[in-house]
Design a protein around this motif. Structure first.
Motif, PDB file in Angstrom:
ATOM      1  N   ASP A  98       0.824  -1.219   0.000  1.00 28.00           N
ATOM      2  CA  ASP A  98       0.000   0.000   0.000  1.00 28.00           C
ATOM      3  C   ASP A  98       0.852   1.259   0.000  1.00 28.00           C
ATOM      4  O   ASP A  98       0.558   2.228  -0.704  1.00 28.00           O
ATOM      5  CB  ASP A  98      -0.906   0.034   1.240  1.00 28.00           C
ATOM      6  CG  ASP A  98      -2.206  -0.711   1.036  1.00 28.00           C
ATOM      7  OD1 ASP A  98      -2.424  -1.209  -0.077  1.00 28.00           O
ATOM      8  OD2 ASP A  98      -2.989  -0.795   1.991  1.00 28.00           O
ATOM      9  N   ASP A  99       1.880   1.272   0.842  1.00 23.83           N
ATOM     10  CA  ASP A  99       2.702   2.478   0.967  1.00 23.83           C
ATOM     11  C   ASP A  99       3.423   2.800  -0.335  1.00 23.83           C
ATOM     12  O   ASP A  99       3.682   3.964  -0.642  1.00 23.83           O
ATOM     13  CB  ASP A  99       3.712   2.313   2.113  1.00 23.83           C
ATOM     14  CG  ASP A  99       3.054   2.393   3.483  1.00 23.83           C
ATOM     15  OD1 ASP A  99       1.934   2.930   3.565  1.00 23.83           O
ATOM     16  OD2 ASP A  99       3.643   1.911   4.466  1.00 23.83           O
ATOM     17  N   VAL A 100       3.751   1.758  -1.109  1.00 23.49           N
ATOM     18  CA  VAL A 100       4.364   1.985  -2.419  1.00 23.49           C
ATOM     19  C   VAL A 100       3.331   2.558  -3.388  1.00 23.49           C
ATOM     20  O   VAL A 100       3.573   3.566  -4.062  1.00 23.49           O
ATOM     21  CB  VAL A 100       4.965   0.675  -2.978  1.00 23.49           C
ATOM     22  CG1 VAL A 100       5.414   0.861  -4.425  1.00 23.49           C
ATOM     23  CG2 VAL A 100       6.143   0.235  -2.113  1.00 23.49           C
ATOM     24  N   ARG A 107       4.090   5.922   8.274  1.00 31.52           N
ATOM     25  CA  ARG A 107       3.232   4.812   8.682  1.00 31.52           C
ATOM     26  C   ARG A 107       3.395   4.675  10.181  1.00 31.52           C
ATOM     27  O   ARG A 107       4.476   4.444  10.677  1.00 31.52           O
ATOM     28  CB  ARG A 107       3.650   3.533   7.964  1.00 31.52           C
ATOM     29  CG  ARG A 107       3.054   2.244   8.510  1.00 31.52           C
ATOM     30  CD  ARG A 107       1.608   2.066   8.178  1.00 31.52           C
ATOM     31  NE  ARG A 107       1.343   1.963   6.747  1.00 31.52           N
ATOM     32  CZ  ARG A 107       0.121   1.819   6.240  1.00 31.52           C
ATOM     33  NH1 ARG A 107      -0.926   1.764   7.051  1.00 31.52           N
ATOM     34  NH2 ARG A 107      -0.074   1.751   4.930  1.00 31.52           N
ATOM     35  N   ARG A 108       2.294   4.889  10.937  1.00 35.86           N
ATOM     36  CA  ARG A 108       2.324   4.823  12.403  1.00 35.86           C
ATOM     37  C   ARG A 108       3.388   5.744  12.987  1.00 35.86           C
ATOM     38  O   ARG A 108       4.096   5.404  13.936  1.00 35.86           O
ATOM     39  CB  ARG A 108       2.553   3.388  12.870  1.00 35.86           C
ATOM     40  CG  ARG A 108       1.425   2.419  12.492  1.00 35.86           C
ATOM     41  CD  ARG A 108       1.806   0.980  12.758  1.00 35.86           C
ATOM     42  NE  ARG A 108       0.768   0.058  12.320  1.00 35.86           N
ATOM     43  CZ  ARG A 108       0.973  -1.237  12.074  1.00 35.86           C
ATOM     44  NH1 ARG A 108       2.179  -1.754  12.240  1.00 35.86           N
ATOM     45  NH2 ARG A 108      -0.009  -2.007  11.681  1.00 35.86           N
ATOM     46  N   GLY A 109       3.502   6.939  12.384  1.00 33.95           N
ATOM     47  CA  GLY A 109       4.399   7.954  12.926  1.00 33.95           C
ATOM     48  C   GLY A 109       5.862   7.782  12.555  1.00 33.95           C
ATOM     49  O   GLY A 109       6.708   8.569  12.990  1.00 33.95           O
ATOM     50  N   MET A 115      10.557   4.634   2.095  1.00 32.89           N
ATOM     51  CA  MET A 115      11.369   5.840   2.229  1.00 32.89           C
ATOM     52  C   MET A 115      12.786   5.512   2.674  1.00 32.89           C
ATOM     53  O   MET A 115      13.714   6.285   2.441  1.00 32.89           O
ATOM     54  CB  MET A 115      10.715   6.808   3.229  1.00 32.89           C
ATOM     55  CG  MET A 115       9.381   7.363   2.780  1.00 32.89           C
ATOM     56  SD  MET A 115       9.509   8.326   1.248  1.00 32.89           S
ATOM     57  CE  MET A 115      10.492   9.726   1.829  1.00 32.89           C
ATOM     58  N   ILE A 116      12.964   4.368   3.334  1.00 27.05           N
ATOM     59  CA  ILE A 116      14.278   3.980   3.851  1.00 27.05           C
ATOM     60  C   ILE A 116      14.994   3.044   2.882  1.00 27.05           C
ATOM     61  O   ILE A 116      16.173   3.241   2.560  1.00 27.05           O
ATOM     62  CB  ILE A 116      14.129   3.305   5.226  1.00 27.05           C
ATOM     63  CG1 ILE A 116      13.460   4.257   6.223  1.00 27.05           C
ATOM     64  CG2 ILE A 116      15.501   2.853   5.754  1.00 27.05           C
ATOM     65  CD1 ILE A 116      13.096   3.609   7.552  1.00 27.05           C
ATOM     66  N   SER A 122      10.500  -2.833  -0.650  1.00 21.94           N
ATOM     67  CA  SER A 122       9.218  -2.923   0.060  1.00 21.94           C
ATOM     68  C   SER A 122       8.294  -3.935  -0.598  1.00 21.94           C
ATOM     69  O   SER A 122       7.665  -4.757   0.080  1.00 21.94           O
ATOM     70  CB  SER A 122       8.543  -1.545   0.102  1.00 21.94           C
ATOM     71  OG  SER A 122       9.272  -0.652   0.915  1.00 21.94           O
ATOM     72  N   VAL A 123       8.194  -3.896  -1.910  1.00 19.34           N
ATOM     73  CA  VAL A 123       7.325  -4.826  -2.627  1.00 19.34           C
ATOM     74  C   VAL A 123       7.834  -6.258  -2.469  1.00 19.34           C
ATOM     75  O   VAL A 123       7.061  -7.187  -2.177  1.00 19.34           O
ATOM     76  CB  VAL A 123       7.251  -4.450  -4.121  1.00 19.34           C
ATOM     77  CG1 VAL A 123       6.546  -5.554  -4.917  1.00 19.34           C
ATOM     78  CG2 VAL A 123       6.506  -3.135  -4.303  1.00 19.34           C
TER      79      VAL A 123
END
Length: 338
Positions: A98-100, A107-109, A115-116, A122-123
């Motif tokens: 989702d974030d991609v 995400r949760r602060g 991003m890292i 991530s995928v």
């Protein structure tokens, strides 16, 4: 901007997830150990990315639903621990993906994994976690549980694609949007709750009751999230208020405000959402329109409706501390907007 919702009569204290946490604590300790074990890999980046999100402080409500629903029907064994871990891995993989897709920074602060480590990592780590989830499902040896969770995985993916097809389209209807969140969010809640009675060999009625409970809890949960993005606080959200607006997401408060607005107000929404003009001034105007047309309170009203269906789904089951805890989770999920 806050939202006030009516609490159930006779309740004079906020609902809490704590009773469910307390009742599932022993099994959740085993789930957490299994999570760390199955997220491990000789490829160093995999546990780094996975643990970044896994350790970020989520309530792990979905795996607790699996543990609780199995316990509700007297399950004895360790299959529920593996299925609960599978559910959490499916959820974590979905968040990574989702974030991609959403190009999310927080995400949760915390900074999102993308991003890292970047989008590709991530995928791919999300894919790894899905693979581990299915390995654990197979370990349990229940074809019915495997069918329910694998079907949920397909439905979630369909929901992601459906969301893309309606993205930034102000003609999206409420029914369209409910189809998206039923697939993207509620399907995993439903599957998480249903596999417990399956491995406990519950009858069809018990299985259907827990599936209905999970599905409607998931719908209520997501609708409250929609409201929180326009009526919550950044500290509670783990992201910035208005992030859905900035990302051009079509959620129920926006749909309702757009449908109820004047011609000029609808033109504003098209400019802001469809053309991406999400300045701070436009966010303030959006918040004003959402408030003007009661879109937040009506979104919470929808959540209360689905919460009532979830409550009724459990009504035929014997009253036990676990059932009471599951009922309180409904109120907790909705009261987050207070």
């Amino acid at each position: 901007m806050g939202v006030v919702i009516p609490l159930e009569e006779g309740k004079n204290k906020p609902a809490s997830v704590k009773p469910l946490v307390d009742l599932t604590r022993g099994d959740m300790d085993r789930v957490n150990q299994l999570i760390l074990s199955r997220a491990g890999s000789d490829v160093q980046m995999i546990p780094e990315v996975a643990n970044h999100l896994i350790s970020s402080g989520g309530k792990r409500l979905r795996p607790m639903l699996t543990l609780a629903s199995a316990s509700l029907f007297g399950y004895q064994g360790d299959g529920h621990v593996k299925l609960a871990t599978s559910v959490e891995f499916m959820h974590t993989a979905t968040l990574l993906h989702d974030d991609v897709v959403d190009e999310s920074d927080l995400r949760r602060g915390r900074s999102t994994a993308r991003m890292i480590w970047g989008n590709q990592a991530s995928v791919l780590v999300g894919d790894f976690l899905l693979g581990q989830a299915f390995r654990m499902m197979v370990d349990v040896g229940s074809l019915e549980a495997l069918d329910v969770l694998s079907t949920a995985a397909s439905v979630i993916a369909e929901g992601e694609v459906l969301q893309l097809s309606v993205a930034k389209n102000m003609e999206t209807t409420e029914d369209d949007y409910l189809s998206v969140i039923r697939a993207k969010t509620a399907a995993l809640f439903a599957a998480a709750a249903e596999v417990g009675p399956i491995i406990a060999n519950a009858d069809k009625g018990g299985r259907s009751a827990l599936r209905s409970y999970g599905m409607n809890l998931g719908l209520a949960f997501q609708l409250v999230d929609d409201a929180l993005d326009y009526g919550g606080k950044a500290a509670d959200l783990g992201k910035n208020v208005g992030d859905d607006f900035r990302e051009g997401k079509i959620t129920l408060p926006v749909i309702l405000a757009y449908r109820r607005g004047t011609q000029d107000e609808r033109a504003f929404w098209r400019e802001a959402i469809e053309k991406g003009d999400s300045s701070d001034d436009n966010l303030e105007k959006a918040l004003g329109l959402i408030n003007k047309y009661g879109a937040l309170n009506d979104t919470i009203g929808r959540a209360l409706h689905y919460g009532t269906i979830a409550r009724d789904a459990l009504a035929p089951l014997p009253h036990t501390p676990m059932k009471a805890a599951l009922l309180e989770v409904i109120d907790f999920s909705i009261q987050r907007v207070n």
